[in-house]
Design a protein around this motif. Structure first.
Motif, mmCIF file in Angstrom:
data_model
loop_
_atom_site.group_PDB
_atom_site.id
_atom_site.type_symbol
_atom_site.label_atom_id
_atom_site.label_comp_id
_atom_site.label_asym_id
_atom_site.label_seq_id
_atom_site.Cartn_x
_atom_site.Cartn_y
_atom_site.Cartn_z
ATOM 1 N N UNK A 77 49.172 -14.574 33.029
ATOM 2 C CA UNK A 77 49.035 -13.129 33.189
ATOM 3 C C UNK A 77 47.950 -12.755 34.203
ATOM 4 N N UNK A 78 47.231 -13.737 34.711
ATOM 5 C CA UNK A 78 46.043 -13.478 35.524
ATOM 6 C C UNK A 78 46.310 -12.558 36.703
ATOM 7 N N UNK A 79 47.410 -12.780 37.415
ATOM 8 C CA UNK A 79 47.680 -11.985 38.613
ATOM 9 C C UNK A 79 48.542 -10.760 38.348
ATOM 10 N N UNK A 80 49.250 -10.757 37.238
ATOM 11 C CA UNK A 80 50.209 -9.678 37.006
ATOM 12 C C UNK A 80 49.788 -8.686 35.926
ATOM 13 N N UNK A 81 48.599 -8.882 35.327
ATOM 14 C CA UNK A 81 48.234 -8.000 34.226
ATOM 15 C C UNK A 81 48.157 -6.521 34.624
ATOM 16 N N UNK A 82 47.719 -6.166 35.853
ATOM 17 C CA UNK A 82 47.725 -4.733 36.171
ATOM 18 C C UNK A 82 49.135 -4.132 36.156
ATOM 19 N N UNK A 83 50.117 -4.892 36.629
ATOM 20 C CA UNK A 83 51.496 -4.417 36.619
ATOM 21 C C UNK A 83 52.020 -4.297 35.191
ATOM 22 N N UNK A 84 51.706 -5.297 34.356
ATOM 23 C CA UNK A 84 52.113 -5.235 32.954
ATOM 24 C C UNK A 84 51.526 -3.998 32.289
ATOM 25 N N UNK A 85 50.236 -3.760 32.495
ATOM 26 C CA UNK A 85 49.575 -2.621 31.879
ATOM 27 C C UNK A 85 50.183 -1.298 32.346
ATOM 28 N N UNK A 86 50.442 -1.207 33.641
ATOM 29 C CA UNK A 86 50.994 0.039 34.187
ATOM 30 C C UNK A 86 52.413 0.283 33.691
ATOM 31 N N UNK A 87 53.273 -0.729 33.745
ATOM 32 C CA UNK A 87 54.646 -0.563 33.252
ATOM 33 C C UNK A 87 54.650 -0.228 31.759
ATOM 34 N N UNK A 88 53.799 -0.892 31.018
ATOM 35 C CA UNK A 88 53.720 -0.669 29.570
ATOM 36 C C UNK A 88 53.377 0.796 29.283
ATOM 37 N N UNK A 89 52.384 1.308 29.975
ATOM 38 C CA UNK A 89 51.964 2.689 29.739
ATOM 39 C C UNK A 89 53.021 3.689 30.189
ATOM 40 N N UNK A 90 53.603 3.472 31.349
ATOM 41 C CA UNK A 90 54.584 4.431 31.854
ATOM 42 C C UNK A 90 55.823 4.482 30.967
ATOM 43 N N UNK A 91 56.284 3.334 30.497
ATOM 44 C CA UNK A 91 57.430 3.331 29.602
ATOM 45 C C UNK A 91 57.079 3.919 28.234
ATOM 46 N N UNK A 92 55.866 3.670 27.776
ATOM 47 C CA UNK A 92 55.415 4.239 26.512
ATOM 48 C C UNK A 92 55.498 5.765 26.562
ATOM 49 N N UNK A 93 54.979 6.358 27.626
ATOM 50 C CA UNK A 93 55.048 7.807 27.786
ATOM 51 C C UNK A 93 56.488 8.271 27.965
ATOM 52 N N UNK A 94 57.228 7.590 28.844
ATOM 53 C CA UNK A 94 58.603 7.992 29.102
ATOM 54 C C UNK A 94 59.472 7.959 27.857
ATOM 55 N N UNK A 95 59.334 6.917 27.057
ATOM 56 C CA UNK A 95 60.111 6.837 25.830
ATOM 57 C C UNK A 95 59.721 7.944 24.846
ATOM 58 N N UNK A 96 58.444 8.295 24.809
ATOM 59 C CA UNK A 96 58.033 9.377 23.900
ATOM 60 C C UNK A 96 58.664 10.706 24.317
#
Length: 272
Positions: A77-96
Motif C-alpha cells: 500500500x506504500x505508493x497507492x495509499x493516497x489513491x485508496x484513501x481518496x477513492x474510499x472517501x469519495x465513494x463513501x459520500x457518493x453512496x450516502x
C-alpha cells in the motif's frame, strides 16, 4: 486563515424556507432572494451551540490508509495509499447521497465497507482480505486533526454547547471520539441513524434544535464538506467550511458563510 466572513446570501438562501422540514439540497427551487448577509446577521442571535461534522472535519479520514501503509505487513500500500484513501472517501459520500435520494438507507458502517471494497478493487488490492480488515479496524481509531482538542476545550471553557452531527453510526462516533480522547469536550453525538437518512436532508439538521432547544441562528455548523456547509446555510445555520485542500466552492444555490483553512479560528467565530 479566515476568509469570506461576510458574503452576500443571494445565492445562499435561494428558494428555501429554512423552517420547512421538507427542505432538501436535492429538491430546492432555483429562485433567488435579495437578502444581504450583513442584514441577515444584524438580526441574528449570539452563537450558543457549535456543531461539527465528524469525518474529514474533526477526524482525518486519510489516517487509516496512511497508517496501514506504514506497517510492514502492508508494504504493497506504500505508493497507492493516497489513491485508496481518496477513492474510499469519495465513494463513501457518493453512496450516502444515492441511498438518501433513493430511500435505500443503510447505516454508515455498511456504506463505509462498500466504499472500501470499491476502492480496493479500483487500486488492485481487492485480493488482500488482511489489508481490508486492517483498514476497517483503523477507521474506528481515526486520528483527530492536531488543533481539535484545544479548539473544543476553548469552546467549552466559554460555556458553549458542542456536538457532532454526522452520517456516522452512534457506535462509529463513540469509537472515534474515545480514540481521540475528546469526549469530555462534547455534549452530544448526533447521528443520522435517529432519522434514517443521510445529509443533507433537513431532518438531519433538525436534530440540533431538537437536542439543544436552540434557534437555527444560534448554531455555528462546521464541516470540511463544502456541500454540507452550503446546505446547512440554506437550512438557516451560521456555517464554516473548513477547506483544508483549497477546493473550489461547490456550485450550489447557497455558499458557506465562513471559509477557513483549519479549525483554530472557530472559537473566535463563535464569540468564545
Amino acid at each position: 486563515m479566515l476568509q469570506g466572513s461576510r458574503r452576500s446570501v443571494s445565492s445562499q438562501h435561494a428558494g428555501v424556507n429554512p423552517r420547512l422540514a421538507s427542505f432538501s439540497a436535492f429538491s430546492v427551487a432555483a429562485a433567488r432572494d435579495n437578502l444581504s448577509l450583513s442584514n441577515h446577521w444584524e438580526g441574528s442571535m449570539p452563537i450558543t451551540t457549535c456543531v461539527f461534522d465528524a469525518y474529514g472535519t474533526l477526524f482525518d479520514v486519510a489516517a487509516a490508509a496512511r497508517q496501514a501503509a506504514s506497517e510492514p505487513d502492508f508494504a504493497a500500500l506504500k505508493d497507492s495509499w493516497p489513491q485508496v484513501a481518496d477513492h474510499w472517501r469519495q465513494k463513501q459520500l457518493g453512496y450516502s447521497w444515492l441511498r438518501a435520494v433513493t430511500h435505500a438507507h443503510a447505516d454508515f458502517w455498511e456504506v463505509t465497507q462498500n466504499a472500501l471494497d470499491w476502492a480496493l478493487e479500483k487500486t488492485g488490492h481487492d485480493g488482500d482480505p488482511a489489508l481490508r480488515a486492517r483498514l476497517l479496524a483503523l477507521y474506528w481509531e481515526l486520528q483527530a486533526f492536531p488543533e481539535v482538542p484545544t479548539m473544543l476545550r476553548s469552546l467549552k471553557e466559554a460555556g458553549l454547547n458542542t456536538a457532532i452531527l454526522s452520517n456516522g453510526s452512534p457506535e462509529m462516533l463513540e469509537g472515534a471520539v474515545t480514540s481521540a480522547g475528546i469526549g469530555g469536550s462534547l455534549d452530544a453525538l448526533l447521528s443520522v441513524e435517529s432519522v434514517g437518512i443521510f445529509k443533507p436532508d433537513a431532518r438531519v439538521y433538525d436534530l440540533v434544535g431538537q437536542h439543544f432547544g436552540c434557534a437555527k441562528d444560534e448554531v455555528l455548523f462546521v464541516s470540511s464538506n463544502g456541500w454540507d456547509a452550503a446546505a446547512a446555510t440554506g437550512y438557516g445555520f451560521t456555517t464554516a467550511w473548513v477547506n483544508r485542500s483549497g477546493d473550489p466552492t461547490d456550485r450550489l444555490p447557497w455558499t458557506p458563510v465562513h471559509t477557513l483553512q483549519e479549525l483554530t479560528e472557530i472559537p473566535a467565530l463563535a464569540g468564545a
